[in-house]
Design a protein around this motif. Structure first.
Motif, PDB file in Angstrom:
ATOM      1  N   ILE A   1       0.873  -1.180   0.000  1.00  0.00           N
ATOM      2  CA  ILE A   1       0.000   0.000   0.000  1.00  0.00           C
ATOM      3  C   ILE A   1       0.905   1.224   0.000  1.00  0.00           C
ATOM      4  O   ILE A   1       1.821   1.328   0.812  1.00  0.00           O
ATOM      5  CB  ILE A   1      -0.893   0.038   1.250  1.00  0.00           C
ATOM      6  N   CYS A   2       0.675   2.137  -0.945  1.00  0.00           N
ATOM      7  CA  CYS A   2       1.542   3.310  -1.022  1.00  0.00           C
ATOM      8  C   CYS A   2       0.732   4.584  -0.838  1.00  0.00           C
ATOM      9  O   CYS A   2      -0.504   4.573  -0.803  1.00  0.00           O
ATOM     10  CB  CYS A   2       2.363   3.273  -2.304  1.00  0.00           C
ATOM     11  N   GLY A   3       1.446   5.696  -0.703  1.00  0.00           N
ATOM     12  CA  GLY A   3       0.801   6.990  -0.502  1.00  0.00           C
ATOM     13  C   GLY A   3      -0.185   7.307  -1.615  1.00  0.00           C
ATOM     14  O   GLY A   3      -1.260   7.868  -1.366  1.00  0.00           O
TER      15      GLY A   3
ATOM     16  N   THR B   1      10.159  -2.896  -5.690  1.00  0.00           N
ATOM     17  CA  THR B   1      10.788  -2.531  -6.972  1.00  0.00           C
ATOM     18  C   THR B   1      10.164  -1.275  -7.568  1.00  0.00           C
ATOM     19  O   THR B   1      10.878  -0.377  -8.022  1.00  0.00           O
ATOM     20  CB  THR B   1      10.672  -3.690  -7.992  1.00  0.00           C
ATOM     21  N   GLU B   2       8.842  -1.198  -7.567  1.00  0.00           N
ATOM     22  CA  GLU B   2       8.172  -0.053  -8.215  1.00  0.00           C
ATOM     23  C   GLU B   2       8.504   1.273  -7.520  1.00  0.00           C
ATOM     24  O   GLU B   2       8.963   2.208  -8.169  1.00  0.00           O
ATOM     25  CB  GLU B   2       6.659  -0.308  -8.304  1.00  0.00           C
ATOM     26  N   PRO B   3       8.316   1.372  -6.197  1.00  0.00           N
ATOM     27  CA  PRO B   3       8.690   2.647  -5.564  1.00  0.00           C
ATOM     28  C   PRO B   3      10.194   2.925  -5.642  1.00  0.00           C
ATOM     29  O   PRO B   3      10.602   4.094  -5.748  1.00  0.00           O
ATOM     30  CB  PRO B   3       8.227   2.482  -4.113  1.00  0.00           C
TER      31      PRO B   3
ATOM     32  N   GLY C   1      -3.934  -0.589  -6.339  1.00  0.00           N
ATOM     33  CA  GLY C   1      -2.742  -1.395  -6.055  1.00  0.00           C
ATOM     34  C   GLY C   1      -1.816  -1.445  -7.254  1.00  0.00           C
ATOM     35  O   GLY C   1      -2.209  -1.897  -8.331  1.00  0.00           O
ATOM     36  N   HIS C   2      -0.584  -0.938  -7.095  1.00  0.00           N
ATOM     37  CA  HIS C   2       0.348  -0.951  -8.221  1.00  0.00           C
ATOM     38  C   HIS C   2       1.744  -1.410  -7.824  1.00  0.00           C
ATOM     39  O   HIS C   2       2.653  -1.411  -8.627  1.00  0.00           O
ATOM     40  CB  HIS C   2       0.410   0.441  -8.876  1.00  0.00           C
ATOM     41  N   GLU C   3       1.916  -1.789  -6.569  1.00  0.00           N
ATOM     42  CA  GLU C   3       3.212  -2.326  -6.140  1.00  0.00           C
ATOM     43  C   GLU C   3       2.968  -3.788  -5.804  1.00  0.00           C
ATOM     44  O   GLU C   3       2.184  -4.086  -4.906  1.00  0.00           O
ATOM     45  CB  GLU C   3       3.699  -1.601  -4.879  1.00  0.00           C
ATOM     46  N   PHE C   4       3.628  -4.684  -6.527  1.00  0.00           N
ATOM     47  CA  PHE C   4       3.361  -6.104  -6.248  1.00  0.00           C
ATOM     48  C   PHE C   4       4.532  -6.972  -6.673  1.00  0.00           C
ATOM     49  O   PHE C   4       5.383  -6.572  -7.472  1.00  0.00           O
ATOM     50  CB  PHE C   4       2.098  -6.575  -6.998  1.00  0.00           C
TER      51      PHE C   4
END
Ligand code: ZN
Ligand code: ZN
Length: 319
Positions: free
Chosen positions: A34-36, A136-138, A53-56
């Motif tokens: 969960i991100c900002g 990885t994404e952030p 949701g985009h970090e997985f």
């Protein structure tokens, strides 16, 4: 499948598995972070409706290209047209027709399964555990700053915000040999940064001189952060804006003109760079995970994040 769904309000739902065109892979989600930005989406940012949701990190279960099946992967979130002028210039992350997983017109990863084009996937090397791969994404977003501007060794950089993104940016810039100061409001989070050998300043308790940093990265997640960044950046310096917030920011534009300050927006970055940093253990992410919740407890996870203001909460759809 089970998923968290946002339609003005977040709820746990039973939904269909994502539609998978032939170019796309179906991925079983192992962990999603969960991100900002997700919290901003729940406040109305991007007008998104659907599964956020985009970090997985996940495992490919279906793909027309059989080489991907069974592979542990992370995925770039921008799904691009490859035909518009931005795509043809190699700037696909600015594709005018793009969808963005969990942010613009595409279901995200707070679900048991997610679909993405196989061309968006990157295999996770075995040295990187699941709970690190989910960063990885952030981390790629943090690395993007170095793609946009040169940061010479010993450049005085302030990272404003001691949240998860701030702590990733600080580590990336330090790895690039900048002299990094993390400015925040949370003793525990600043404690992590100082444990990694960075200078830290507790905002509100310690003074910060005006015009004292060559580069200021704004990662507070709040519009007031920008005002603060403009105060402490030196003439001819650069303020890098990393936060996306739903509200409008107010600041004195004269400061930009008089001090000739550059304001640089910065978003998503290159995945391979981030994977290399994780593989080489150049960036510490283990200490950033505060708690993991099963997907079914997703609402509780958001609540926990709001209540504790902790660094990072993961959802585990497979749990
Ligand atoms: Zn994010
Ligand atoms: Zn395009």
């Amino acid at each position: 499948m089970k998923a968290l769904y946002f339609d003005g309000k977040l709820s746990l739902r039973e939904t269909d598995e994502p539609q998978r065109p032939p170019s796309e892979a179906l991925i079983q989600v192992i962990y999603a972070g969960i991100c900002g930005t997700d919290r901003q989406i729940l406040k109305g940012y991007s007008g998104f409706r659907g599964i956020p949701g985009h970090e997985f990190v996940g495992r490919v279960v279906e793909c027309d290209d059989a080489r991907w099946i069974g592979k542990r992967v992370v995925g770039e979130i921008n799904v691009i047209c490859r035909a518009c002028k931005w795509c043809r210039r190699g700037l696909g992350r600015h594709c005018q027709r793009r969808t963005v997983m969990g942010i613009i017109n595409r279901p995200g990863a707070f679900a048991e399964f997610v679909a993405l084009p196989a061309t968006n996937l990157h295999e996770v090397p075995p040295e990187i555990p699941d709970k690190a791969a989910v960063f990885t994404e952030p981390l790629a977003a943090a690395c993007e700053i170095l793609e946009q501007m040169p940061i010479l060794p010993d450049t005085r950089v302030a990272v404003l915000g001691d949240g998860r993104l701030g702590l990733l940016v600080a580590q990336v810039l330090r790895h690039a040999h900048a002299e990094v100061t993390v400015i925040g409001r949370h003793g525990d989070k600043l404690g992590l940064a100082s444990g990694w050998g960075m200078s830290v300043v507790h905002a509100g308790e310690q003074p910060i001189a005006d015009k004292s940093f060559t580069v200021v990265v704004e990662a507070t997640g709040s519009p007031q952060g920008l005002e603060q960044a403009l105060r402490i950046v030196e003439p001819r310096g650069t303020v890098v804006m990393k936060s996306t917030f739903h509200e409008l920011a107010r600041f004195d534009t004269a400061k930009l003109v008089v001090d000739e300050v550059t304001l640089l927006g910065s978003r998503c970055g290159d995945f391979p760079t981030a994977v290399d940093l994780l593989r080489g253990k150049h960036v510490k992410v283990d200490e950033l995970v505060s708690r993991t919740f099963p997907l079914e407890a997703g609402l509780e996870a958001f609540h926990y994040l709001d209540q504790t203001g902790c660094l990072k909460v993961l959802l585990a759809p497979g749990a």
